[in-house]
Design a protein around this motif. Structure first.
Motif, PDB file in Angstrom:
ATOM      1  N   THR A 106       0.958  -1.103   0.152  1.00 22.73           N
ATOM      2  CA  THR A 106       0.000  -0.182   0.123  1.00 22.73           C
ATOM      3  C   THR A 106       0.623   1.140   0.037  1.00 22.73           C
ATOM      4  O   THR A 106       0.467   2.084  -0.829  1.00 22.73           O
ATOM      5  CB  THR A 106      -0.982  -0.005   1.382  1.00 22.73           C
ATOM      6  OG1 THR A 106      -1.696  -1.125   1.372  1.00 22.73           O
ATOM      7  CG2 THR A 106      -1.873   1.686   1.186  1.00 22.73           C
ATOM      8  N   TRP A 107       1.781   1.179   0.836  1.00 20.49           N
ATOM      9  CA  TRP A 107       2.996   2.648   0.664  1.00 20.49           C
ATOM     10  C   TRP A 107       3.438   2.723  -0.939  1.00 20.49           C
ATOM     11  O   TRP A 107       3.755   3.723  -0.898  1.00 20.49           O
ATOM     12  CB  TRP A 107       4.112   2.174   2.057  1.00 20.49           C
ATOM     13  CG  TRP A 107       5.163   2.787   1.953  1.00 20.49           C
ATOM     14  CD1 TRP A 107       6.172   2.998   1.345  1.00 20.49           C
ATOM     15  CD2 TRP A 107       5.491   4.005   2.272  1.00 20.49           C
ATOM     16  NE1 TRP A 107       7.416   3.801   1.147  1.00 20.49           N
ATOM     17  CE2 TRP A 107       6.635   4.635   1.945  1.00 20.49           C
ATOM     18  CE3 TRP A 107       4.772   4.420   3.378  1.00 20.49           C
ATOM     19  CZ2 TRP A 107       6.830   5.787   2.874  1.00 20.49           C
ATOM     20  CZ3 TRP A 107       4.572   5.998   4.172  1.00 20.49           C
ATOM     21  CH2 TRP A 107       6.291   6.449   3.822  1.00 20.49           C
ATOM     22  N   ARG A 108       3.494   1.827  -1.280  1.00 13.76           N
ATOM     23  CA  ARG A 108       3.756   2.025  -2.082  1.00 13.76           C
ATOM     24  C   ARG A 108       3.339   2.661  -3.616  1.00 13.76           C
ATOM     25  O   ARG A 108       3.707   3.474  -4.403  1.00 13.76           O
ATOM     26  CB  ARG A 108       5.358   0.518  -3.151  1.00 13.76           C
ATOM     27  CG  ARG A 108       6.400   0.290  -2.186  1.00 13.76           C
ATOM     28  CD  ARG A 108       6.914  -1.287  -2.744  1.00 13.76           C
ATOM     29  NE  ARG A 108       8.675  -1.345  -2.161  1.00 13.76           N
ATOM     30  CZ  ARG A 108       9.100  -1.605  -1.861  1.00 13.76           C
ATOM     31  NH1 ARG A 108       8.910  -2.783  -2.610  1.00 13.76           N
ATOM     32  NH2 ARG A 108      10.334  -1.752  -1.776  1.00 13.76           N
ATOM     33  N   HIS A 109       2.179   1.948  -3.672  1.00 10.62           N
ATOM     34  CA  HIS A 109       0.754   2.696  -4.530  1.00 10.62           C
ATOM     35  C   HIS A 109       0.424   3.967  -4.912  1.00 10.62           C
ATOM     36  O   HIS A 109       1.161   4.227  -4.870  1.00 10.62           O
ATOM     37  CB  HIS A 109       0.406   1.685  -4.008  1.00 10.62           C
ATOM     38  CG  HIS A 109      -1.455   1.558  -4.987  1.00 10.62           C
ATOM     39  ND1 HIS A 109      -0.859   1.611  -6.166  1.00 10.62           N
ATOM     40  CD2 HIS A 109      -2.725   2.331  -4.677  1.00 10.62           C
ATOM     41  CE1 HIS A 109      -2.073   2.056  -7.278  1.00 10.62           C
ATOM     42  NE2 HIS A 109      -3.194   2.070  -6.308  1.00 10.62           N
ATOM     43  N   VAL A 110       0.700   3.762  -3.492  1.00 11.64           N
ATOM     44  CA  VAL A 110       0.291   5.313  -2.889  1.00 11.64           C
ATOM     45  C   VAL A 110       1.858   6.879  -3.313  1.00 11.64           C
ATOM     46  O   VAL A 110       0.615   7.148  -3.709  1.00 11.64           O
ATOM     47  CB  VAL A 110      -0.245   6.110  -1.214  1.00 11.64           C
ATOM     48  CG1 VAL A 110      -0.474   7.087  -1.259  1.00 11.64           C
ATOM     49  CG2 VAL A 110      -1.530   4.633  -1.177  1.00 11.64           C
ATOM     50  N   LEU A 111       2.180   6.416  -3.203  1.00  7.72           N
ATOM     51  CA  LEU A 111       3.362   6.901  -3.062  1.00  7.72           C
ATOM     52  C   LEU A 111       4.067   7.025  -5.484  1.00  7.72           C
ATOM     53  O   LEU A 111       3.979   7.791  -5.401  1.00  7.72           O
ATOM     54  CB  LEU A 111       4.975   6.610  -2.510  1.00  7.72           C
ATOM     55  CG  LEU A 111       5.489   7.494  -1.341  1.00  7.72           C
ATOM     56  CD1 LEU A 111       4.131   6.908  -0.141  1.00  7.72           C
ATOM     57  CD2 LEU A 111       6.483   7.206  -0.907  1.00  7.72           C
ATOM     58  N   ALA A 112       3.270   5.744  -5.505  1.00  7.93           N
ATOM     59  CA  ALA A 112       3.721   5.341  -7.342  1.00  7.93           C
ATOM     60  C   ALA A 112       2.349   6.818  -7.354  1.00  7.93           C
ATOM     61  O   ALA A 112       3.131   7.518  -8.807  1.00  7.93           O
ATOM     62  CB  ALA A 112       3.664   4.773  -7.536  1.00  7.93           C
ATOM     63  N   THR A 113       0.904   6.670  -7.288  1.00  9.04           N
ATOM     64  CA  THR A 113      -0.016   7.460  -7.637  1.00  9.04           C
ATOM     65  C   THR A 113       0.592   8.667  -7.205  1.00  9.04           C
ATOM     66  O   THR A 113       0.506   9.695  -8.296  1.00  9.04           O
ATOM     67  CB  THR A 113      -1.591   6.642  -7.548  1.00  9.04           C
ATOM     68  OG1 THR A 113      -0.572   5.035  -7.281  1.00  9.04           O
ATOM     69  CG2 THR A 113      -2.381   7.325  -7.840  1.00  9.04           C
ATOM     70  N   ASP A 114       1.013   9.298  -6.057  1.00  8.97           N
ATOM     71  CA  ASP A 114       0.953  10.557  -5.543  1.00  8.97           C
ATOM     72  C   ASP A 114       2.030  11.376  -5.706  1.00  8.97           C
ATOM     73  O   ASP A 114       1.696  12.604  -5.863  1.00  8.97           O
ATOM     74  CB  ASP A 114       0.016  11.159  -3.814  1.00  8.97           C
ATOM     75  CG  ASP A 114      -1.194  10.186  -4.065  1.00  8.97           C
ATOM     76  OD1 ASP A 114      -2.048   9.791  -4.890  1.00  8.97           O
ATOM     77  OD2 ASP A 114      -1.729   9.754  -2.627  1.00  8.97           O
ATOM     78  N   LEU A 115       3.167  10.692  -5.917  1.00  8.05           N
ATOM     79  CA  LEU A 115       4.861  11.302  -6.250  1.00  8.05           C
ATOM     80  C   LEU A 115       4.931  10.834  -7.976  1.00  8.05           C
ATOM     81  O   LEU A 115       5.283  11.548  -8.009  1.00  8.05           O
ATOM     82  CB  LEU A 115       5.329  10.734  -5.024  1.00  8.05           C
ATOM     83  CG  LEU A 115       6.473  11.982  -4.837  1.00  8.05           C
ATOM     84  CD1 LEU A 115       6.138  13.268  -5.097  1.00  8.05           C
ATOM     85  CD2 LEU A 115       6.723  11.546  -4.100  1.00  8.05           C
ATOM     86  N   ASP A 116       4.844   9.059  -7.514  1.00  4.42           N
ATOM     87  CA  ASP A 116       5.234   8.982  -9.248  1.00  4.42           C
ATOM     88  C   ASP A 116       5.371   9.652 -10.323  1.00  4.42           C
ATOM     89  O   ASP A 116       5.525  10.180 -11.416  1.00  4.42           O
ATOM     90  CB  ASP A 116       6.289   7.311  -8.678  1.00  4.42           C
ATOM     91  CG  ASP A 116       6.452   7.163  -8.108  1.00  4.42           C
ATOM     92  OD1 ASP A 116       7.656   8.088  -7.165  1.00  4.42           O
ATOM     93  OD2 ASP A 116       6.862   5.744  -7.934  1.00  4.42           O
TER      94      ASP A 116
END
Length: 266
Positions: A106-116
Motif C-alpha cells: 500500500t505504501w508503495r502504491h500510494v507513493l507511486a500514484t501521488d508522487l511518481d
C-alpha cells in the motif's frame, strides 16, 4: 514570465471532482483539454461533453498514475492537442491504514500514484514546453496534508509533502524557461474521494472549520485557473491552501471544538 503558451491543457483525473471542474473551467476560458481517467469511463464522457458544450476540443486517454510509464500519457495527449501550455496533475489516491497496519504494498502504491505519477507527467510536460519555446504552467494538486499530518494517512501525507517540495524544485529549475510551477492544497472538498456529492459542500456542517462547511470543487478550480492565467505570471513555487481556514485551527483543540473531518481533497 510570459503568457505566450498555447491554450492547450492536460488535466489528469478529470473524470470527476476537482479534475472535472478544472477541465470545464479551462474550457470556459478557451482551452482545448486533454483528459484522463483510471476507471470511471462514464464520468470521463460527461467531462468530454461539458468541454465540447463550451465550444472546445476534448481528447482522452486511459491513465494509471502508478505505472513507470505514466508520463507517456502527456506525450500522447499533447500530440492530439497539437501542443501543450498547461498541465494540471490531479489524479491521486489515499488510504486509511495506521502505521502499524500499513503494508509495504500500500505504501508503495500510494507513493507511486501521488508522487511518481505527477513527477513523470511534469517531467514530460516540461520537456514539451521547453521544446516549444513558449513557456507554460504546471499545477500540482497536493492536499492540506502537504503541510499537516493526519492519522491513518502516512503514505498519503508523505507523498503530498514530497509533491509540495517537488513543486518548489520544478519552479526553481524551470523558471528560466518561462514555466511556472505551483501547488494547490485542498482541505475537505465534497467529491467522490471524500464520499460526498458536490452539492453537500453547501449543506454539510463542519463546526471545526472556520468556514463551517466543506469546500466545493469549483472553489478549488478557480484557484487553479488563476495559477494558469496571465494574472499569476509572477507566482511560482508557491502552495495555495484551499481549506476554509481549517489548518488555522490546530491550536484550538483544547477548546473542545469538533475538528473532525473526513478527508482532504486532491
Amino acid at each position: 514570465m510570459s503568457d505566450r503558451f498555447p491554450r492547450k491543457a492536460i488535466v489528469t483525473g478529470s473524470d470527476s471532482g476537482i479534475g472535472k471542474a478544472t477541465a470545464e473551467l479551462l474550457a470556459t476560458e478557451g482551452f482545448d483539454v486533454g483528459l484522463t481517467c483510471h476507471r470511471d469511463v462514464a464520468g470521463l464522457r460527461d467531462t468530454v461533453a461539458a468541454v465540447e458544450a463550451r465550444g472546445r476540443h476534448a481528447f482522452t486517454e486511459p491513465f494509471e498514475a502508478s505505472r513507470p510509464d505514466a508520463g507517456e500519457v502527456v506525450d500522447r495527449l499533447a500530440e492530439k492537442l497539437g501542443g501543450l501550455g498547461v498541465l494540471v496533475n490531479v489524479a491521486g489516491t489515499g488510504h486509511t491504514d495506521r502505521i502499524t497496519d500499513l503494508s509495504l504494498e500500500t505504501w508503495r502504491h500510494v507513493l507511486a500514484t501521488d508522487l511518481d505519477g505527477p513527477f513523470l507527467c511534469a517531467q514530460r510536460a516540461a520537456r514539451i514546453m521547453i521544446a516549444g519555446g513558449h513557456g507554460g504552467r504546471i499545477v500540482n494538486i497536493t492536499s492540506v496534508h502537504e503541510h499537516l499530518p493526519r492519522y491513518g494517512a502516512a503514505a498519503y501525507c508523505t507523498a503530498k509533502a514530497g509533491l509540495g517540495m517537488l513543486t518548489k524544485v520544478l519552479a526553481l529549475e524551470l523558471a528560466e524557461h518561462d514555466i511556472t510551477v505551483n501547488a494547490v492544497a485542498p482541505g475537505e472538498i465534497s467529491t467522490p474521494m471524500t464520499g460526498q456529492e458536490e452539492a453537500q459542500a453547501f449543506h454539510e456542517s463542519r463546526p471545526g472549520n472556520p468556514a463551517g462547511r466543506p469546500g466545493h470543487v469549483n472553489e478549488v478550480a478557480s484557484v487553479i485557473e488563476f495559477l494558469v492565467s496571465p494574472r499569476s505570471s509572477y507566482v511560482t513555487g508557491s502552495s495555495y491552501v484551499v481549506d476554509g481556514g481549517l489548518s488555522l485551527m490546530a491550536a484550538h483543540g483544547h477548546d473542545g471544538l469538533d475538528t473532525g473531518w473526513r478527508d482532504a481533497g486532491g
